[in-house]
Design an enzyme around this catalytic site. Structure first.
Site, short mmCIF file in Angstrom:
data_model
loop_
_atom_site.label_atom_id
_atom_site.label_comp_id
_atom_site.label_asym_id
_atom_site.label_seq_id
_atom_site.Cartn_x
_atom_site.Cartn_y
_atom_site.Cartn_z
N MET A 25 -11.85 -5.57 4.73
CA MET A 25 -11.07 -4.67 5.59
C MET A 25 -10.85 -5.36 6.94
O MET A 25 -11.80 -5.79 7.59
CB MET A 25 -11.82 -3.36 5.83
CG MET A 25 -11.88 -2.40 4.66
SD MET A 25 -10.30 -1.91 3.94
CE MET A 25 -9.34 -1.38 5.35
N ASP B 75 -4.65 3.75 -2.25
CA ASP B 75 -5.76 4.10 -1.35
C ASP B 75 -6.21 5.53 -1.58
O ASP B 75 -5.51 6.48 -1.22
CB ASP B 75 -5.31 3.96 0.11
CG ASP B 75 -5.13 2.52 0.54
OD1 ASP B 75 -6.10 1.75 0.41
OD2 ASP B 75 -4.03 2.16 0.99
N HIS C 67 -1.02 -1.23 -4.43
CA HIS C 67 -2.30 -0.83 -3.84
C HIS C 67 -2.36 0.68 -3.66
O HIS C 67 -1.47 1.29 -3.05
CB HIS C 67 -2.44 -1.54 -2.49
CG HIS C 67 -3.78 -1.43 -1.86
ND1 HIS C 67 -4.86 -2.22 -2.21
CD2 HIS C 67 -4.24 -0.61 -0.87
CE1 HIS C 67 -5.90 -1.91 -1.47
NE2 HIS C 67 -5.56 -0.92 -0.64
N MET D 39 -8.85 8.39 -0.57
CA MET D 39 -9.76 8.73 0.54
C MET D 39 -10.30 10.14 0.34
O MET D 39 -9.58 11.01 -0.15
CB MET D 39 -9.00 8.70 1.87
CG MET D 39 -8.34 7.38 2.17
SD MET D 39 -7.47 7.46 3.75
CE MET D 39 -6.66 5.87 3.74
N HIS E 106 -8.16 1.15 -4.48
CA HIS E 106 -9.14 0.99 -3.40
C HIS E 106 -9.74 2.36 -3.10
O HIS E 106 -9.08 3.21 -2.50
CB HIS E 106 -8.40 0.40 -2.19
CG HIS E 106 -9.25 0.25 -0.97
ND1 HIS E 106 -8.71 0.09 0.29
CD2 HIS E 106 -10.60 0.23 -0.79
CE1 HIS E 106 -9.69 -0.04 1.17
NE2 HIS E 106 -10.84 0.05 0.54
N SER F 191 0.83 -1.20 0.00
CA SER F 191 0.00 0.00 0.00
C SER F 191 0.87 1.25 0.00
O SER F 191 1.57 1.54 0.97
CB SER F 191 -0.92 0.01 1.23
OG SER F 191 -1.50 1.29 1.32
N ASP G 90 -7.02 -6.32 3.82
CA ASP G 90 -6.39 -5.01 3.91
C ASP G 90 -6.42 -4.47 5.34
O ASP G 90 -7.50 -4.21 5.87
CB ASP G 90 -7.14 -4.06 2.96
CG ASP G 90 -6.46 -2.71 2.81
OD1 ASP G 90 -5.41 -2.48 3.43
OD2 ASP G 90 -7.01 -1.88 2.06
#
Ligand code: DX5
Ligand code: ZN
Length: 214
Positions: free
Chosen positions: A135, A33, A31, A35, A64, A6, A173
């Site tokens: 998650m 992320d 990965h 947000m 993600h 990640s 994750d």
């Protein structure tokens, strides 16, 4: 297992160096992320950064999205080089439609579940997706402690996948390290995401290799 480091835990001042490290490792994926400060209580980075990451990464981007209304951004994710686009079950009123949109854009579709969301809710979507992300921490931050109940959920999901004839891979994750990684491999996970465990390790490529061998 496949490993998806990640990038959230990378050194953003040396992003190209850290992506290069992943390129030269046993990682299967990278990965990403995203947000929005609404779906989760944190903001990470968005599409301009992803475009730059794509230029440097030789690994497929495993995106993600921890955002509300992810259906608005399907084409952006594709244009930024996303290979897998994962949306949260909790963020999609019309999840089946979003999955169709992701496929129409030429990407693999993933659905993510928060720790409190039961696996049985996936019964009518699991055969239509390529990935289920469970998650194992509450989303929003790296470096949190693994929630043990995830191991039972992996087993339940493995059974649901067999029962429905789904081809979905199981990705976990949050809080993954050599101990929880081994437990996840035994429970039936296919892919582990690892942020802090990889990027804070003295030798990040060794940390990736260790998870890969589990
Ligand atoms: C958390 C993110 C994770 C995070 C994992 O909301 O979805 O991908 O980066 O970080 P670690 O492995 O440090 O728990
Ligand atoms: Zn993630």
């Amino acid at each position: 297992m496949k490993v998806s480091p990640s990038l959230l835990s990378a050194d953003f001042g040396h992003m190209a160096r850290d992506i290069e490290m992943v390129n030269n490792s046993d990682a299967a994926l990278l990965h990403i992320d995203v947000m929005d400060g609404v779906f989760v209580p944190n903001i990470s980075f968005g599409f301009p950064v992803m475009k730059y990451v794509k230029q440097h990464s030789t690994k497929p981007l495993d995106v993600h999205l921890m955002i509300v209304e992810p259906q608005k951004f399907v084409n952006e994710v594709r244009d930024c080089g996303g290979e897998i686009m994962t949306v949260h079950y909790e963020a999609c009123t019309h999840l089946n439609r979003v999955v169709q949109q992701i496929h129409a854009a030429g990407m693999k579709a993933g659905v993510a579940l928060n720790p409190h969301t039961p696996v049985c809710l996936l019964r009518d979507i699991v055969a239509d997706v390529e990935l289920v992300l469970l998650m194992s921490v509450n989303p929003g931050f790296g470096g949190q402690k693994f929630i043990e109940g995830t191991l039972r959920k992996v087993k339940e999901l493995r059974a649901l996948i067999a029962e429905t004839g789904s081809k979905a891979e199981i990705e976990i994750d949050g809080g993954v390290n050599e101990v929880t990684g081994k437990q996840l491999a035994e429970a039936g996970a296919d892919i582990v995401v690892a942020g802090n465990y990889v990027f804070k390790a003295p030798q990040p490529t060794d940390a990736i290799a260790l998870l890969h061998r589990l």
